[in-house]
Design an enzyme around this catalytic site. Structure first.
Site, PDB file in Angstrom:
ATOM      1  N   LEU A  52       0.816  -1.214   0.000  1.00  0.00           N
ATOM      2  CA  LEU A  52       0.000   0.000   0.000  1.00  0.00           C
ATOM      3  C   LEU A  52       0.847   1.260   0.000  1.00  0.00           C
ATOM      4  O   LEU A  52       0.442   2.304  -0.527  1.00  0.00           O
ATOM      5  CB  LEU A  52      -0.926   0.019   1.222  1.00  0.00           C
ATOM      6  N   GLY A  53       1.999   1.190   0.577  1.00  0.00           N
ATOM      7  CA  GLY A  53       2.870   2.358   0.652  1.00  0.00           C
ATOM      8  C   GLY A  53       4.171   2.021   1.338  1.00  0.00           C
ATOM      9  O   GLY A  53       4.278   1.025   2.059  1.00  0.00           O
ATOM     10  N   LYS A  54       5.155   2.866   1.103  1.00  0.00           N
ATOM     11  CA  LYS A  54       6.463   2.640   1.686  1.00  0.00           C
ATOM     12  C   LYS A  54       7.045   3.975   2.110  1.00  0.00           C
ATOM     13  O   LYS A  54       6.993   4.952   1.360  1.00  0.00           O
ATOM     14  CB  LYS A  54       7.388   1.953   0.677  1.00  0.00           C
ATOM     15  N   SER A  56       9.839   6.052   5.289  1.00  0.00           N
ATOM     16  CA  SER A  56      11.123   5.985   5.976  1.00  0.00           C
ATOM     17  C   SER A  56      11.118   5.003   7.140  1.00  0.00           C
ATOM     18  O   SER A  56      12.173   4.530   7.555  1.00  0.00           O
ATOM     19  CB  SER A  56      11.488   7.373   6.487  1.00  0.00           C
ATOM     20  N   HIS A  57       9.932   4.672   7.661  1.00  0.00           N
ATOM     21  CA  HIS A  57       9.856   3.785   8.816  1.00  0.00           C
ATOM     22  C   HIS A  57       9.494   2.349   8.453  1.00  0.00           C
ATOM     23  O   HIS A  57       9.392   1.508   9.335  1.00  0.00           O
ATOM     24  CB  HIS A  57       8.826   4.318   9.825  1.00  0.00           C
ATOM     25  N   VAL A  60       3.797  -0.690   4.308  1.00  0.00           N
ATOM     26  CA  VAL A  60       2.439  -1.027   4.734  1.00  0.00           C
ATOM     27  C   VAL A  60       1.818  -1.935   3.682  1.00  0.00           C
ATOM     28  O   VAL A  60       1.861  -1.619   2.484  1.00  0.00           O
ATOM     29  CB  VAL A  60       1.574   0.237   4.918  1.00  0.00           C
ATOM     30  N   ASP A 168       3.782  14.885  13.811  1.00  0.00           N
ATOM     31  CA  ASP A 168       3.992  14.677  12.379  1.00  0.00           C
ATOM     32  C   ASP A 168       2.680  14.828  11.603  1.00  0.00           C
ATOM     33  O   ASP A 168       2.355  14.012  10.741  1.00  0.00           O
ATOM     34  CB  ASP A 168       4.599  13.292  12.136  1.00  0.00           C
TER      35      ASP A 168
END
Length: 409
Positions: A52-54, A56-57, A60, A168
Site C-alpha cells: 500500500l505504501g512505503k 522511511s519507517h 504497509v 507529524d
C-alpha cells in the site's frame, strides 16, 4: 540560527517508547494477536502486489484476514526503526476514535519485531486528494476534512490522559476512509506524556520539514502547540491546494507565500483556483485568519485545538448553508444588511486565547486581529535556502547537520 538535522531524510526517534505509567488506561482496548504465519499468508508473503505504501519507517501491506472477513493494513517496519512501531502500538492501544486510524491487533515476526495491524483506509491520503487526483475537492469537503482532522488532534490533546502530541501532522498522514471521512494516522513519532515528564523532556525533536514548528529546536520546546503549528500549515495546504514546500513556486514555503497575503487582506488570493462555484469570501477570510494564528511564531499565542474546532464548526455550517439555494439566498440577503454595520463584520477575534466564546456574539473591534500582528509574529521566515527534491517531504527524527543557508540533502 542553526537547524540540527541528521544527514538522512528520516530516522526514528531515540528513547521514544512509552513507559508503563503513561500508557495505563482505565478501559484497556481489546486487541487481537495474530500469528505471524497467518499474517504471512494474508499478505501473500508480503508481496509487492499488496504493497500500500512505503516510507522511511517501513512498508504497509494490505492483509485479508479471518477467511476474508477482515481487511486490514499491516505495518512492517525496518529493523533499524522498529522502535517507532512499538511506540505507535503503545499509543494506539490506549486510544480509539472515529477520527484516527485505529489499531486492530498485532503480530510478532521471527526477529521479534512488532507488526501493528490497523484499519484499512481504501481511499488513500489527503495528499493524493490535494495534489494527485485530477478532480479538485469542493470547499465544503475541504472544510469538513479540516474539521475532522482538528477533532482528531483534540482527541489526542484533551481526551487522552496523559495527552498525546502527534509531532507529524501532514497531508500524507491523513487517510480517507470508506465513507470519505478524514482520519489521522502514523503515530510513530508521537509522544504520550506530560511535558514535565523526564522521558518526554529527553526525547529529541522530530517532524517533517515544511510542517515542523520552527520554535521546536530542543526537547524543552515540546508542547501541544507544535501540533497546532503543523495543523496551520496543513490548513493552508487544504485551502490553497499548494504543497507545504514546493520549489515550483516562489517563495517555495507555503507560509512565506500565504501569510503576507492574509496580513494585507488578500485572503482570496490563497484560495485554490480549481474550486468551482460561488465561494463566500468571508469563509475564505476566516479560514485564512485561523491558519495565520496557528502558525504564529510565538507558540503561546497560537489558539488551543478546542478553539480551532469551534471555529471550523462555525465555518462548516456557513459553507454548508451556501450549498442550499434557498438558505444561501437568505444568508446573502442577511449579509447585505450586516454590511450596513461594519463593526459586526468578522474580525478574527474568535481566535483570541483569552477565552472569548465562539458564536454569533462577537466583541466588536475595528480592523482585523491579523492587521495588529507584527511581522515577527505572523511571518515565518524561510528556513532553508534550497530544496532539491520535489517529492513529498519525509519525517525526520533527531537533528544534526543542516545549518541555515545550506542545501537540504
Amino acid at each position: 540560527m542553526r537547524f540540527l538535522c541528521n544527514t538522512h531524510s528520516s530516522i526514528s526517534t531515540c528513547n521514544n517508547t512509552t513507559s508503563s505509567s503513561s500508557t495505563s488506561s482505565p478501559n484497556p482496548i481489546k486487541l487481537t494477536r495474530f500469528s505471524y504465519s497467518s499474517l504471512h499468508s494474508a499478505t501473500n508473503a508480503f508481496s509487492p502486489r499488496v504493497l500500500l505504501g512505503k516510507g522511511s519507517h517501513g512498508a504497509v501491506y494490505l492483509a485479508v484476514l479471518n477467511n476474508g472477513s477482515l481487511i486490514a493494513a499491516v505495518k512492517k517496519p525496518t529493523s533499524s526503526v522498529s522502535e517507532t512501531s512499538k511506540n505507535e502500538f503503545n499509543i494506539l492501544s490506549t486510544i480509539r476514535s472515529r477520527r484516527i486510524v485505529n489499531l486492530i491487533g498485532y503480530a510478532v515476526d521471527p526477529d521479534n519485531n512488532l507488526l501493528p495491524i490497523v484499519q484499512y483506509m481504501p481511499n488513500g491520503s489527503l495528499y493524493d486528494y490535494l495534489h494527485v487526483n485530477n478532480k479538485p475537492l469542493s470547499l465544503l469537503t475541504r472544510v469538513r476534512f479540516a474539521l475532522q482532522i482538528a477533532k482528531a488532534v483534540r482527541t489526542l490533546h484533551n481526551k487522552s490522559n496523559p495527552p498525546v502530541i502527534h509531532r507529524d501532522i501532514k497531508s500524507s498522514n491523513v487517510l480517507i476512509d470508506e465513507r470519505e471521512n478524514a482520519r489521522l494516522s502514523d503515530f510513530g513519532l508521537a509522544i504520550k506524556g506530560h511535558v514535565a515528564d523526564v522521558r518526554v523532556m529527553s526525547t529529541p525533536p522530530a517532524g517533517t520539514l515544511g510542517y515542523l514548528d520552527p520554535c521546536y529546536l530542543a526537547p524543552g520546546d515540546l508542547s501541544t502547540k507544535i501540533d497546532v503549528f503543523s495543523f496551520g500549515i496543513l490548513l493552508l495546504e487544504i485551502i490553497s491546494g499548494r504543497k507545504a514546500i514546493d520549489v515550483e513556486y516562489s517563495p517555495p514555503s507555503i507560509v512565506d507565500w500565504a501569510l503576507p497575503l492574509i496580513k494585507s487582506g488578500g485572503c482570496a488570493g490563497i484560495l485554490d483556483r480549481r474550486i468551482r462555484g460561488r465561494v463566500d469570501q468571508t469563509v475564505v477570510r476566516e479560514l485564512g485568519l485561523l491558519a495565520a494564528r496557528c502558525v504564529r511564531s510565538t507558540a503561546e499565542k497560537r489558539p488551543p485545538v478546542t478553539v480551532i474546532v469551534d471555529c471550523l464548526k462555525k465555518v462548516y455550517r456557513r459553507v454548508k448553508v451556501e450549498g442550499f439555494p434557498v438558505l444561501g439566498s437568505l444568508r446573502r440577503r442577511v449579509r447585505r444588511v450586516e454590511r450596513l454595520e461594519p463593526s459586526d463584520v468578522f474580525d478574527g477575534s474568535d481566535w483570541e486565547e483569552s477565552g472569548m466564546k465562539v458564536g454569533p456574539t462577537r466583541i466588536r473591534k475595528k480592523g482585523s486581529n491579523v492587521d495588529n500582528l507584527t511581522d515577527d509574529e505572523i511571518t515565518t521566515r524561510g528556513r532553508h535556502s534550497t530544496v532539491r527534491s520535489r517529492s513529498r517531504s519525509k519525517s525526520i527524527g533527531a537533528f544534526r547537520e543542516i545549518a541555515k543557508g545550506e542545501q537540504l540533502k
